[in-house]
Design a protein around this motif. Structure first.
Motif, PDB file in Angstrom:
ATOM      1  N   GLY A  74      45.854  53.066  42.665  1.00 48.10           N
ATOM      2  CA  GLY A  74      46.663  52.688  43.811  1.00 48.10           C
ATOM      3  C   GLY A  74      46.300  51.319  44.350  1.00 48.10           C
ATOM      4  O   GLY A  74      45.130  50.917  44.353  1.00 48.10           O
ATOM      5  N   GLY A  75      47.328  50.586  44.804  1.00 45.19           N
ATOM      6  CA  GLY A  75      47.121  49.245  45.307  1.00 45.19           C
ATOM      7  C   GLY A  75      46.104  49.143  46.432  1.00 45.19           C
ATOM      8  O   GLY A  75      45.212  48.273  46.393  1.00 45.19           O
ATOM      9  N   PRO A  76      46.173  49.975  47.476  1.00 44.04           N
ATOM     10  CA  PRO A  76      45.220  49.847  48.579  1.00 44.04           C
ATOM     11  C   PRO A  76      43.769  50.002  48.147  1.00 44.04           C
ATOM     12  O   PRO A  76      42.913  49.196  48.525  1.00 44.04           O
ATOM     13  N   ALA A  77      43.484  51.030  47.349  1.00 42.49           N
ATOM     14  CA  ALA A  77      42.104  51.264  46.917  1.00 42.49           C
ATOM     15  C   ALA A  77      41.619  50.150  46.003  1.00 42.49           C
ATOM     16  O   ALA A  77      40.475  49.675  46.135  1.00 42.49           O
ATOM     17  N   LEU A  78      42.479  49.713  45.075  1.00 41.34           N
ATOM     18  CA  LEU A  78      42.053  48.696  44.126  1.00 41.34           C
ATOM     19  C   LEU A  78      41.872  47.341  44.797  1.00 41.34           C
ATOM     20  O   LEU A  78      40.856  46.657  44.581  1.00 41.34           O
ATOM     21  N   VAL A  79      42.821  46.924  45.617  1.00 38.88           N
ATOM     22  CA  VAL A  79      42.708  45.616  46.266  1.00 38.88           C
ATOM     23  C   VAL A  79      41.530  45.593  47.237  1.00 38.88           C
ATOM     24  O   VAL A  79      40.801  44.592  47.329  1.00 38.88           O
ATOM     25  N   GLY A  80      41.300  46.681  47.955  1.00 39.79           N
ATOM     26  CA  GLY A  80      40.140  46.749  48.827  1.00 39.79           C
ATOM     27  C   GLY A  80      38.845  46.569  48.046  1.00 39.79           C
ATOM     28  O   GLY A  80      37.924  45.863  48.474  1.00 39.79           O
ATOM     29  N   THR A  81      38.783  47.182  46.866  1.00 41.70           N
ATOM     30  CA  THR A  81      37.611  47.034  46.004  1.00 41.70           C
ATOM     31  C   THR A  81      37.465  45.597  45.525  1.00 41.70           C
ATOM     32  O   THR A  81      36.370  45.027  45.541  1.00 41.70           O
ATOM     33  N   LEU A  82      38.572  44.989  45.105  1.00 41.17           N
ATOM     34  CA  LEU A  82      38.533  43.610  44.620  1.00 41.17           C
ATOM     35  C   LEU A  82      38.071  42.651  45.715  1.00 41.17           C
ATOM     36  O   LEU A  82      37.302  41.713  45.450  1.00 41.17           O
ATOM     37  N   GLU A  83      38.542  42.881  46.928  1.00 37.69           N
ATOM     38  CA  GLU A  83      38.105  42.045  48.044  1.00 37.69           C
ATOM     39  C   GLU A  83      36.578  42.059  48.156  1.00 37.69           C
ATOM     40  O   GLU A  83      35.934  41.001  48.300  1.00 37.69           O
ATOM     41  N   GLU A  84      36.014  43.239  48.089  1.00 36.71           N
ATOM     42  CA  GLU A  84      34.577  43.385  48.291  1.00 36.71           C
ATOM     43  C   GLU A  84      33.775  42.879  47.099  1.00 36.71           C
ATOM     44  O   GLU A  84      32.690  42.305  47.258  1.00 36.71           O
ATOM     45  N   LEU A  85      34.309  43.058  45.888  1.00 35.46           N
ATOM     46  CA  LEU A  85      33.616  42.555  44.710  1.00 35.46           C
ATOM     47  C   LEU A  85      33.603  41.032  44.691  1.00 35.46           C
ATOM     48  O   LEU A  85      32.606  40.413  44.299  1.00 35.46           O
ATOM     49  N   LYS A  86      34.699  40.424  45.124  1.00 29.48           N
ATOM     50  CA  LYS A  86      34.762  38.964  45.117  1.00 29.48           C
ATOM     51  C   LYS A  86      33.743  38.358  46.084  1.00 29.48           C
ATOM     52  O   LYS A  86      33.046  37.398  45.737  1.00 29.48           O
ATOM     53  N   VAL A 105      58.531  48.394  32.140  1.00 29.85           N
ATOM     54  CA  VAL A 105      57.414  49.302  32.380  1.00 29.85           C
ATOM     55  C   VAL A 105      57.236  49.494  33.888  1.00 29.85           C
ATOM     56  O   VAL A 105      57.751  48.711  34.692  1.00 29.85           O
ATOM     57  N   VAL A 106      56.497  50.545  34.250  1.00 32.13           N
ATOM     58  CA  VAL A 106      56.248  50.834  35.662  1.00 32.13           C
ATOM     59  C   VAL A 106      54.762  51.142  35.850  1.00 32.13           C
ATOM     60  O   VAL A 106      54.128  51.770  35.001  1.00 32.13           O
ATOM     61  N   ASP A 107      54.208  50.657  36.975  1.00 35.48           N
ATOM     62  CA  ASP A 107      52.803  50.908  37.266  1.00 35.48           C
ATOM     63  C   ASP A 107      52.636  51.070  38.771  1.00 35.48           C
ATOM     64  O   ASP A 107      53.613  51.038  39.516  1.00 35.48           O
ATOM     65  N   MET A 108      51.395  51.205  39.237  1.00 32.74           N
ATOM     66  CA  MET A 108      51.143  51.465  40.649  1.00 32.74           C
ATOM     67  C   MET A 108      50.363  50.360  41.362  1.00 32.74           C
ATOM     68  O   MET A 108      50.193  50.434  42.578  1.00 32.74           O
ATOM     69  N   GLU A 109      49.881  49.344  40.620  1.00 32.71           N
ATOM     70  CA  GLU A 109      48.963  48.392  41.253  1.00 32.71           C
ATOM     71  C   GLU A 109      49.288  46.915  41.046  1.00 32.71           C
ATOM     72  O   GLU A 109      48.840  46.080  41.839  1.00 32.71           O
ATOM     73  N   TRP A 110      50.019  46.564  39.997  1.00 34.63           N
ATOM     74  CA  TRP A 110      50.004  45.169  39.573  1.00 34.63           C
ATOM     75  C   TRP A 110      50.567  44.194  40.598  1.00 34.63           C
ATOM     76  O   TRP A 110      50.000  43.115  40.813  1.00 34.63           O
ATOM     77  N   ALA A 111      51.656  44.506  41.266  1.00 35.43           N
ATOM     78  CA  ALA A 111      52.202  43.600  42.281  1.00 35.43           C
ATOM     79  C   ALA A 111      51.174  43.374  43.395  1.00 35.43           C
ATOM     80  O   ALA A 111      51.022  42.260  43.907  1.00 35.43           O
ATOM     81  N   SER A 112      50.461  44.429  43.761  1.00 38.45           N
ATOM     82  CA  SER A 112      49.425  44.314  44.794  1.00 38.45           C
ATOM     83  C   SER A 112      48.317  43.374  44.341  1.00 38.45           C
ATOM     84  O   SER A 112      47.870  42.496  45.088  1.00 38.45           O
ATOM     85  N   VAL A 113      47.872  43.543  43.100  1.00 32.52           N
ATOM     86  CA  VAL A 113      46.786  42.725  42.566  1.00 32.52           C
ATOM     87  C   VAL A 113      47.229  41.269  42.415  1.00 32.52           C
ATOM     88  O   VAL A 113      46.471  40.344  42.720  1.00 32.52           O
ATOM     89  N   ALA A 114      48.457  41.058  41.946  1.00 35.89           N
ATOM     90  CA  ALA A 114      48.963  39.698  41.774  1.00 35.89           C
ATOM     91  C   ALA A 114      49.015  38.962  43.109  1.00 35.89           C
ATOM     92  O   ALA A 114      48.650  37.785  43.197  1.00 35.89           O
ATOM     93  N   ALA A 115      49.469  39.641  44.149  1.00 36.76           N
ATOM     94  CA  ALA A 115      49.527  39.025  45.477  1.00 36.76           C
ATOM     95  C   ALA A 115      48.132  38.705  45.978  1.00 36.76           C
ATOM     96  O   ALA A 115      47.882  37.631  46.548  1.00 36.76           O
ATOM     97  N   TRP A 116      47.200  39.631  45.788  1.00 36.65           N
ATOM     98  CA  TRP A 116      45.813  39.391  46.200  1.00 36.65           C
ATOM     99  C   TRP A 116      45.232  38.201  45.458  1.00 36.65           C
ATOM    100  O   TRP A 116      44.574  37.332  46.059  1.00 36.65           O
ATOM    101  N   ALA A 117      45.471  38.136  44.142  1.00 36.96           N
ATOM    102  CA  ALA A 117      44.923  37.051  43.331  1.00 36.96           C
ATOM    103  C   ALA A 117      45.433  35.698  43.814  1.00 36.96           C
ATOM    104  O   ALA A 117      44.674  34.725  43.881  1.00 36.96           O
ATOM    105  N   GLN A 118      46.707  35.636  44.158  1.00 33.55           N
ATOM    106  CA  GLN A 118      47.267  34.390  44.670  1.00 33.55           C
ATOM    107  C   GLN A 118      46.625  34.015  46.011  1.00 33.55           C
ATOM    108  O   GLN A 118      46.222  32.869  46.226  1.00 33.55           O
ATOM    109  N   TYR A 119      46.538  34.986  46.903  1.00 34.13           N
ATOM    110  CA  TYR A 119      46.042  34.715  48.249  1.00 34.13           C
ATOM    111  C   TYR A 119      44.577  34.291  48.242  1.00 34.13           C
ATOM    112  O   TYR A 119      44.174  33.379  48.974  1.00 34.13           O
TER     113      TYR A 119
END
Length: 256
Positions: A85-97, A195-209
């Motif tokens: 899921g986008g919220p859990a994954l992006v939150g994790t990426l924020e903290e890992l970065k 194709v369909v997924d649950m996270e990629w648009a969220s991750v792409a936006a985070w990566a840009q920001y």
């Protein structure tokens, strides 16, 4: 509209704030690159190998989520299971970065809208239809989001240099996988998604920001067939999972 309130300003709580909270992030060792598979089976196969050891963890109310250090051709990478899921994954990426990781290689399954795509094919998403919530807080409102042309060319070149077959296509990212109705699927296909997924648009936006280096690919799974019903297809055996991990390691080689 709530999803039109993107603001490029500092938030009340920033990821750096978590570094000061005791027990939330434990760091013993980090690497430039962290590989994040969604598959729990693959994560177990990796972490049970000889010489692999824990390098740290992040923590939340669900418990601790560790990363491990894996050595490949004399170079170390970290490996951590990606949360769904986008919220859990992006939150994790924020903290890992903010913890010090620089390159993020993420991979897992995607549903297939186009029946011509067989199971276990590698997909490099070019853009995504934004049918989730996280991306609207990291990027202005739009129908689609994706990486820059330069980044896509670089990513594809890495796969091509290693002779890794892949398909480039638009994705559809949705939070509500139990609400992929037949008419909605048809509309997304008409818009170009295969194709369909649950996270990629969220991750792409985070990566840009956050100006983060993210290399996110899929491998095809179930078929969302609007005419004949859902086809779960065969699962992904250990050999296939390890093959996808090898793809991630080849990407990591190029980044080092």
């Amino acid at each position: 509209m709530l999803l039109e309130e993107f603001e490029n300003t500092k938030a009340v709580i920033e990821p750096e704030d978590l570094l000061t909270v005791k027990g939330e992030i434990g760091i013993t060792e980090i690497c430039d690159t962290i590989i994040m598979p969604f598959s729990g089976t693959l994560f177990r196969l990796i972490t049970e190998q000889d010489g692999v050891y824990q390098g740290g963890y992040k923590s939340n109310i669900n418990g601790k989520h560790p990363w491990y250090i894996y050595e490949h051709k004399g170079k170390k990478v970290a490996v951590m299971k990606a949360l769904l899921g986008g919220p859990a994954l992006v939150g994790t990426l924020e903290e890992l970065k903010v913890s010090g990781f620089k390159n993020f290689i993420i991979f897992g399954t995607c549903g297939v809208l186009d029946g011509d795509l067989e199971s276990n094919k590698i997909i490099l998403p070019t853009s995504s239809l934004r049918d989730e919530g996280i991306s609207y807080h990291y990027a202005p409102t739009s129908e689609e989001i994706g990486y820059s042309t330069e980044h896509m060319e670089h990513f594809a070149a890495i796969l091509d240099n290693h002779h890794i077959p892949h398909t480039q296509t638009k994705a559809w990212t949705t939070d509500a996988f139990y609400r992929e109705t037949p008419e909605k699927v048809k509309r997304r296909m008409a818009a170009g998604a295969q194709v369909v997924d649950m996270e990629w648009a969220s991750v792409a936006a985070w990566a840009q920001y956050r100006a983060a280096d993210v290399y996110h690919f899929f491998y095809t799974s179930d078929y969302v067939d609007v005419d004949n019903g859902w086809d779960a297809r065969d699962g992904h055996d250990e050999d296939n999972l390890l093959r996808f991990f090898d793809v991630a390691l080849k990407i990591a080689e190029e980044l080092s």
